[in-house]
Enzyme design. Structure first.
Site, PDB file in Angstrom:
ATOM      1  N   SER A 111       0.838  -1.201   0.000  1.00 47.62           N
ATOM      2  CA  SER A 111       0.000   0.000   0.000  1.00 47.62           C
ATOM      3  C   SER A 111       0.871   1.248   0.000  1.00 47.62           C
ATOM      4  O   SER A 111       1.878   1.324   0.706  1.00 47.62           O
ATOM      5  CB  SER A 111      -0.915   0.019   1.233  1.00 47.62           C
ATOM      6  OG  SER A 111      -0.159  -0.036   2.426  1.00 47.62           O
ATOM      7  N   LYS A 145       5.704  11.766  -0.264  1.00 44.60           N
ATOM      8  CA  LYS A 145       6.155  11.354   1.060  1.00 44.60           C
ATOM      9  C   LYS A 145       6.662   9.916   1.075  1.00 44.60           C
ATOM     10  O   LYS A 145       7.391   9.528   1.993  1.00 44.60           O
ATOM     11  CB  LYS A 145       5.016  11.510   2.063  1.00 44.60           C
ATOM     12  CG  LYS A 145       4.599  12.952   2.280  1.00 44.60           C
ATOM     13  CD  LYS A 145       3.564  13.064   3.376  1.00 44.60           C
ATOM     14  CE  LYS A 145       3.207  14.526   3.636  1.00 44.60           C
ATOM     15  NZ  LYS A 145       2.210  14.670   4.725  1.00 44.60           N
ATOM     16  N   GLU A 146       6.254   9.129   0.104  1.00 45.55           N
ATOM     17  CA  GLU A 146       6.726   7.748  -0.028  1.00 45.55           C
ATOM     18  C   GLU A 146       7.398   7.621  -1.388  1.00 45.55           C
ATOM     19  O   GLU A 146       6.734   7.371  -2.398  1.00 45.55           O
ATOM     20  CB  GLU A 146       5.558   6.769   0.097  1.00 45.55           C
ATOM     21  CG  GLU A 146       4.882   6.838   1.456  1.00 45.55           C
ATOM     22  CD  GLU A 146       3.580   6.052   1.513  1.00 45.55           C
ATOM     23  OE1 GLU A 146       3.216   5.631   2.612  1.00 45.55           O
ATOM     24  OE2 GLU A 146       2.932   5.884   0.449  1.00 45.55           O
ATOM     25  N   ASP A 170      -3.313   4.649  -3.419  1.00 47.77           N
ATOM     26  CA  ASP A 170      -4.498   5.363  -2.967  1.00 47.77           C
ATOM     27  C   ASP A 170      -4.503   6.817  -3.424  1.00 47.77           C
ATOM     28  O   ASP A 170      -5.511   7.501  -3.250  1.00 47.77           O
ATOM     29  CB  ASP A 170      -4.595   5.308  -1.435  1.00 47.77           C
ATOM     30  CG  ASP A 170      -5.997   4.991  -0.967  1.00 47.77           C
ATOM     31  OD1 ASP A 170      -6.742   4.366  -1.736  1.00 47.77           O
ATOM     32  OD2 ASP A 170      -6.355   5.382   0.155  1.00 47.77           O
ATOM     33  N   LYS A 198      -9.496   5.547   4.522  1.00 46.13           N
ATOM     34  CA  LYS A 198      -8.036   5.563   4.538  1.00 46.13           C
ATOM     35  C   LYS A 198      -7.434   4.211   4.162  1.00 46.13           C
ATOM     36  O   LYS A 198      -7.864   3.575   3.208  1.00 46.13           O
ATOM     37  CB  LYS A 198      -7.545   6.048   5.905  1.00 46.13           C
ATOM     38  CG  LYS A 198      -8.065   7.430   6.287  1.00 46.13           C
ATOM     39  CD  LYS A 198      -7.535   7.857   7.619  1.00 46.13           C
ATOM     40  CE  LYS A 198      -7.991   9.267   7.981  1.00 46.13           C
ATOM     41  NZ  LYS A 198      -9.459   9.346   8.190  1.00 46.13           N
ATOM     42  N   LYS A 199      -6.425   3.782   4.929  1.00 47.49           N
ATOM     43  CA  LYS A 199      -5.694   2.565   4.565  1.00 47.49           C
ATOM     44  C   LYS A 199      -6.576   1.326   4.664  1.00 47.49           C
ATOM     45  O   LYS A 199      -6.456   0.413   3.844  1.00 47.49           O
ATOM     46  CB  LYS A 199      -4.464   2.409   5.475  1.00 47.49           C
ATOM     47  CG  LYS A 199      -3.647   1.166   5.180  1.00 47.49           C
ATOM     48  CD  LYS A 199      -2.469   1.033   6.122  1.00 47.49           C
ATOM     49  CE  LYS A 199      -1.705  -0.269   5.860  1.00 47.49           C
ATOM     50  NZ  LYS A 199      -0.549  -0.432   6.788  1.00 47.49           N
ATOM     51  N   ASP A 241       3.867  -2.588   4.115  1.00 47.35           N
ATOM     52  CA  ASP A 241       3.949  -1.180   3.785  1.00 47.35           C
ATOM     53  C   ASP A 241       4.933  -1.003   2.638  1.00 47.35           C
ATOM     54  O   ASP A 241       5.788  -1.871   2.385  1.00 47.35           O
ATOM     55  CB  ASP A 241       4.400  -0.370   4.999  1.00 47.35           C
ATOM     56  CG  ASP A 241       3.317  -0.281   6.067  1.00 47.35           C
ATOM     57  OD1 ASP A 241       2.133  -0.528   5.722  1.00 47.35           O
ATOM     58  OD2 ASP A 241       3.643   0.001   7.225  1.00 47.35           O
ATOM     59  N   ASP A 278      -5.245  -1.738  12.407  1.00 48.45           N
ATOM     60  CA  ASP A 278      -4.566  -3.018  12.511  1.00 48.45           C
ATOM     61  C   ASP A 278      -4.864  -3.714  13.840  1.00 48.45           C
ATOM     62  O   ASP A 278      -5.176  -4.907  13.872  1.00 48.45           O
ATOM     63  CB  ASP A 278      -3.059  -2.818  12.326  1.00 48.45           C
ATOM     64  CG  ASP A 278      -2.527  -1.627  13.123  1.00 48.45           C
ATOM     65  OD1 ASP A 278      -3.311  -1.036  13.891  1.00 48.45           O
ATOM     66  OD2 ASP A 278      -1.347  -1.291  12.983  1.00 48.45           O
TER      67      ASP A 278
END
Length: 1173
Positions: free
Chosen positions: A404, A410-411, A440, A632-633, A657, A876
């Site tokens: 994901s 940022k990633e 996403d 969201k996630k 991740d 989680d």
């Protein structure tokens, strides 16, 4: 439009590609799925309908213009089912998709006639769709392999040969169906090692006049040797090869017997001894037959308990410290400080809460365990030849890997690409693995980076397999400082490593240049669109001075609009408003291995002995529309669950991740050992510890978090299992669907000592005595065991029947082998999964588009009882809690070599915001129905205590802040928490401190952590408890009381540092945050208090040194814990923002003045009045 006649049993869905532009001579190319799907959807938003259909796809190539694909049913079925919606898939022309010449078009026609599917059609098409929009397939790359096309039909499959192939039972001399002519067969049988050039299995030798007799001879039983020389029991028959003299000593007789279809008499075959295959074997050369079921009895895993020499003293010390705390608190309550009751009251309240919090944290640590796996048994049981699987194909279940990402800024895409490469190169059967990337943000940058990654994987993955590379993340591998020649024996390793390293450097340049390339490309296309708009305006005769608004689109490399998010947000193309996108970057591989060629101009490395197949790789960006809560996630993960169920349907799911790569290529096998071992059908997930790279050597902010991962999680493994921590976890798909385990235990009575075993899946016998299984889904606490057949599936899983039909298939594939099945459960026969996976077709991908739409989850149980649970920023923990609450167990898998590695924020502000998000989620859990106080009886008592502690630990911060100010208040006032420092108080304090230190030493002993790790954890416990945790309690209360929604920014992932850059430069960057104010205030107040206390005592006519020592000791204790925080503010690369000093100084002065006003120094009068001298 092509119409297909309807039939009562099936209604085929036909997808026809027709030309929509100019041009002549266009032909169609058929693509038909050779294997019917389990079911097809009657979802009104899906192009599939009926059950047991066979979908066909036709593709039409034209010289110009755009193409479109339409999906329809015949008129008869349209009258029967009025809910059917026709889908049209538009395929515009692209520069990468070159038009075919007449000869190429004829080749495509030949493909249609021969019925060979074009695998690149799916892997080269972007499928989009969603709310109020048609499903579109944009072909970005679709090539025709002429060499493969020429080898179709009855032509010899050897390179350079076009002779007619031999005919046989399987289409050739081998079971794999490889077509070969007689001359090539005889030549290859002599020079090719006697193995088939297709599947590499041994060939049968034939002569010139035996060509047509191959299939008949295969069915003939081989003759048995003469039995005259043996005088044995008539009940036994001896099976002995007529080629016994040529057989090696380790020849497997039973395998030869099965593969050659030999026959034997009644009874058991007599098994020869070690040298029994020799020609001179006599009656004494045989022994009793071996037990062939012995290998199924070998355990895949073992539980290794902690040594009693460590665990017994550890438990004893817990009891001793608990007794010491009880006696200490009793003494404190019975001996108040009459001179400062308010100070005594605050201190005793804090101490009572600290004792309760310590007890909640310590009780789940009573039963720590370790576990080990045996990979050799896994390979022997699931990948070795047996009676049901003579070729030794992998019988392991499939695994779908989820990655994901949400924001490429940022990633960094390079980090995500390295994670994908490590997954594609993992040591697991290629045909059983599928990787899904959830973007996403719907970013074109991520999409094109993934396309580049799929291209580079064709070089990197074979290189890793050939030379057993570890780790299989290219950035981590090439960045290692050790000897890269260690354990490498191939002579070509250095040369090929140098070539791959050069290719990877070029790959990094391409990835890093993508943002600028996309921007410049989009600017050029947008400028061209503006010129066309102005030209059109002039042709229409309108006022040229009027401004023309042309959307600033983001363009793909083929000159078409990107269907996702644009750099300049526009309607239907913004971060929260875009269509769903699915692109199969790499199509599902073939079932048989494919070997490469020697190194030449086209092939970088020699792959003649390496399987060059790649796992399926899919890009997924779910649809987002305004007015919908996308969760969201958790919502993105649920979209991947549904997509993967339709496209690959692996019974197990691994989620990672984007910055957590596979560091140990055997990690998936290690996890599957637990899932497939005896009792593994009760395991819902296998959690791996998180390990991090790029952390400063001193681990200033406890980023490694080893106390949690190596102490707390190991201890939970001895109960009902560890908690789910968001990444590095292998799930059982049926557990994600909300089903209960096959067996569970309810705990009743005091501390759950009375146990009741439940069998939740009871096999039902039909008239044919066939085993059927019903999966109970968790509906409510009073009816958790209801059969799935009695539930309304659309209300649970949505209206996709393809998704619903995939559930029992995933459950069956995830079963244990029949030899290992437990009581009340069913198993699967060995070899049942050693079959090819059905191919992927356009209709399947179109169905997957419908389940990622923004409205699919409406009025379903997704996010409530099915999939990842919504409603918390720590989805989680809640998801794992729900599984444990149904009675599932989980397992903690600590491998010798780290299974996964990732990155963690080493910057102070980023670290505090990360802890703030976790703590806020815990507060949400405490005030929700997921509080462990309301857990079901299926959860163990100590497991419930652990989950209660998860929800309550942020509230400790309120007492911790007060306790950190108490030493300063004591020094300011001249009072202490006790009236006098008596011997009893000091003895209790010494006992509590010593037992704490001894417990820490024993935890270090059985967990393997270091004393430095334990101390860093203690320090950051106070730093986080005085900064992030109070803010989390405040935000959680705002959400519960006022309904204020909580939003968090994504944690930035550190990019790979360039050569010459400081790896830990981010450690010294100070970013302003309101979370810094409380710790700084505590430090300044305590330092001022120490100075005031020392000065007061030194100049006092009656100094009270005992109170000064007590106050200074506790103030020093606070400052020692805040030392890493102070170092972070005084970093060599950054300066503390002035506002931090201003606010902290003002608060310190105000607190000091208020205290002087409330409790003025003795002997001073009129201190509030100001008089001139």
């Amino acid at each position: 439009m092509v119409k297909t006649p309807a039939s009562p049993s099936s209604s085929p869905v036909t997808i026809t590609v027709s030309s929509a532009g100019k041009g002549s001579g266009s032909r169609s190319m058929g693509l038909t799925s050779p294997v019917p799907r389990a079911s097809v959807s009657n979802n009104p938003n899906s192009p599939l309908s009926g059950r047991g259909n066979r979908s066909s796809v036709g593709g039409r190539r034209a010289s110009g213009g755009g193409n479109f694909c339409s999906v329809s049913k015949d008129d008869a079925m349209e009258e029967i089912n009025s809910e059917y919606v026709t889908y049209t898939v538009h395929i515009p022309p692209t520069p990468e998709r070159q038009t075919l010449s007449s000869s190429e078009t004829s080749l495509a026609e030949d493909v249609k006639i021969m019925g060979k599917p074009d695998r690149s059609y799916i892997s080269g098409t972007i499928f989009t769709g969603g709310l109020n929009s048609v499903t579109r397939g944009h072909v970005i790359d679709c090539s025709v392999e002429r060499e493969e096309l020429a080898k179709s039909g009855s032509v010899c499959g050897m390179k350079g040969c076009d002779e007619e192939a031999m005919e046989g039972k399987f289409g050739g001399p081998c079971e794999c169906g490889f077509k070969i002519c007689r001359d090539c067969y005889l030549e290859w049988a002599g020079n090719g090692g006697g193995r088939c050039p297709g599947c590499k299995e041994p060939l049968k030798y034939i002569s010139d006049n035996e060509e047509g007799q191959i299939s008949e001879e295969e069915d003939q039983a081989l003759p048995l040797p003469s039995m005259a020389e043996f005088k044995l029991d008539k009940r036994l028959s001896v099976v002995k090869s007529f080629k016994a003299q040529n057989h090696p000593p380790d020849f497997d007789h039973t395998r030869w017997l099965f593969e050659t279809k030999g026959t034997y008499g009644y009874g058991n075959a007599v098994w020869p001894k070690d040298d029994g295959y020799g020609a001179g074997s006599g009656a004494t050369g045989f022994e009793n037959p071996p037990d062939f079921r012995e290998k199924t009895r070998k355990p895949l895993t073992r539980k290794v308990g902690v040594s009693a020499a460590i665990l017994s003293p550890y438990r004893l010390l817990i009891l001793m410290r608990l007794a010491a705390l009880g006696l200490f608190l009793t003494w404190r309550i019975r001996h108040p400080n009459q001179e400062a009751m308010w100070l005594w009251g605050m201190s005793i309240t804090c101490e009572l809460w600290f004792s309760f919090s310590w007890l909640l944290d310590q009780l789940p640590k009573l039963c720590p365990v370790n576990r080990v796996t045996d990979l050799s048994v896994l390979k022997e049981r699931f990948e070795s030849p047996n009676l049901r699987n003579p070729k030794g194909r992998s019988d392991l279940p499939g695994i779908d890997v989820f990655v994901s990402t949400a924001d490429p800024e940022k990633e960094p895409p390079l980090v995500t690409s390295n994670t994908i490469l490590s997954i594609l190169a993992v040591d697991y059967p290629v045909e059983k693995l599928a990787c899904y990337l959830s973007d996403d943000g719907g970013s074109l940058l991520t999409f094109e980076a993934l396309a580049q990654t799929a291209s580079f994987a064709r070089i990197w993955v074979p290189f890793c397999r050939k030379h057993q590379i570890e780790p299989r993340n290219p950035e981590a591998y090439f960045g290692q400082k050790g000897d890269f020649l260690k354990n490498k024996v191939r002579l070509d390793f250095v040369r090929e490593r140098r070539k791959v390293k050069r290719e990877y450097d070029e790959f990094k340049v391409r990835i890093n240049s993508l943002p600028e390339s996309i921007r410049r490309r989009s600017d050029a296309y947008n400028a061209h669109e503006e010129l066309r708009a102005k030209k059109k305006q002039m042709e229409m005769g309108t006022n040229v001075s009027e401004p023309i608004k042309v959307p600033r689109a983001t363009w793909m490399s083929d000159g078409s609009h990107w269907p996702g998010t644009w750099a300049s947000a526009e309607p239907d193309h913004s971060r929260g408003d875009h269509a769903g996108i699915i692109q199969a970057m790499l199509a599902p591989p073939n079932a048989e291995p494919e070997y490469g060629a020697e190194a030449d101009g086209q092939n970088l490395i020699d792959t003649r002995t390496v399987d060059i197949r790649l796992p399926m790789l899919v890009y997924v960006s779910r649809e987002k529309r305004p007015g919908y809560d996308h969760n969201k996630k958790a919502g993105a993960m649920n979209a991947l669950v549904r997509t993967s169920a339709i496209m690959s349907n692996g019974p197990f799911v691994l989620n990672l991740d984007c910055d957590h790569y596979i560091h140990n290529s055997l990690a998936l096998r290690e996890g599957m050992c637990f899932m497939l071992d005896r009792g593994g059908d009760r395991i819902c997930y296998v959690q791996f510890p998180q390990r991090f790279e790029g952390i400063d050597p001193s681990d200033r902010y406890a980023n490694h978090n080893t106390v949690f991962f190596d102490v707390s999680m190991r201890a939970l493994d001895g109960l009902q299992g560890p908690m789910y921590v968001g990444t590095g976890c292998i799930f059982r798909r049926t557990a994600l669907y909300g089903f209960s385990p096959p067996r569970a235990t309810e705990h009743h009575g005091w501390l759950g000592r009375r146990k009741i075993k439940l069998f939740l899946r009871k096999p039902k016998r039909s008239k044919k005595e066939e085993d059927k299984i019903a999966l109970p889904i968790n509906d409510d606490p009073n009816d958790e065991d209801a059969d799935i057949e009695s539930l309304l599936l659309p209300r649970r899983f949505g209206n996709s029947t393809t998704l619903s039909a995939s559930i029992p298939v995933a459950e069956y594939q995830g079963r244990l082998l029949q030899d290992l099945q437990g009581r009340g459960t069913l198993g699967r026969p060995a070899g049942s999964l050693a079959v090819p996976r059905e191919p992927l077709d356009a209709a399947t991908v179109a169905e997957a588009i419908s389940v990622v739409s923004c409205f699919y989850e409406d009025k379903t149980e997704w996010g409530k009882r099915v999939g990842w649970i919504y409603g918390s920023v720590t989805e989680d923990v809640v998801t794992g809690y729900r599984m444990h609450n149904r009675g599932w167990r989980s397992v903690y898998c600590v491998t010798k070599r780290d299974a996964f590695r990732g990155t963690a924020p080493i910057n102070l502000t980023d670290r505090l915001h990360q802890v703030l998000r976790w703590a806020t989620g815990s507060v949400e859990i405490f005030f929700s129905r997921n509080n462990a106080l309301f857990a079901s009886p299926r959860m163990k008592f100590l497991q419930r205590v652990a989950y209660i502690n998860v929800g309550m630990y942020p509230f400790t911060s309120m007492f911790l802040i007060v306790y950190c100010f108490l030493p300063a208040i004591s020094l300011f006032s001249g009072q202490f928490i006790v009236q006098t420092l008596s011997v009893t108080f000091l003895v209790f304090l010494l006992a509590i401190t010593l037992t704490l230190c001894l417990l820490a030493l024993l935890e270090i002993k059985w967990s393997g952590i270091t004393l430095h790790d334990w101390w860093r954890n203690e320090q950051f416990w106070l730093i986080g408890g005085t900064s992030a945790h109070p803010a989390a309690v405040f935000q959680g209360l705002l959400k519960v009381i006022a309904g204020v929604d909580i939003s968090f920014t994504l944690t930035s992932k550190s990019a790979t540092p360039e050569d010459g850059d400081d790896e830990f430069a981010d450690l010294y960057v100070v970013k302003w945050s309101f979370l810094m104010i409380p710790p700084i205030t505590i430090m300044m107040v305590n330092m001022i208090a120490i100075a005031v206390g020392v000065a007061r005592t030194m100049y006092s006519p009656f100094p009270q040194w005992s109170k000064l020592v007590g106050g200074v000791f506790f103030s020093f204790w606070v400052l020692c814990h805040l030392y890493p925080f102070a170092r972070g503010l005084m970093g060599k690369r950054g300066k503390v923002p002035t506002i931090v000093y201003v606010w902290s100084g003002l608060l310190s002065i105000i607190i000091s003045l208020l205290w002087v006003y409330i409790n003025p120094p003795a002997g001073t009068q009129d201190y509030t009045r100001f008089q001139f001298p």
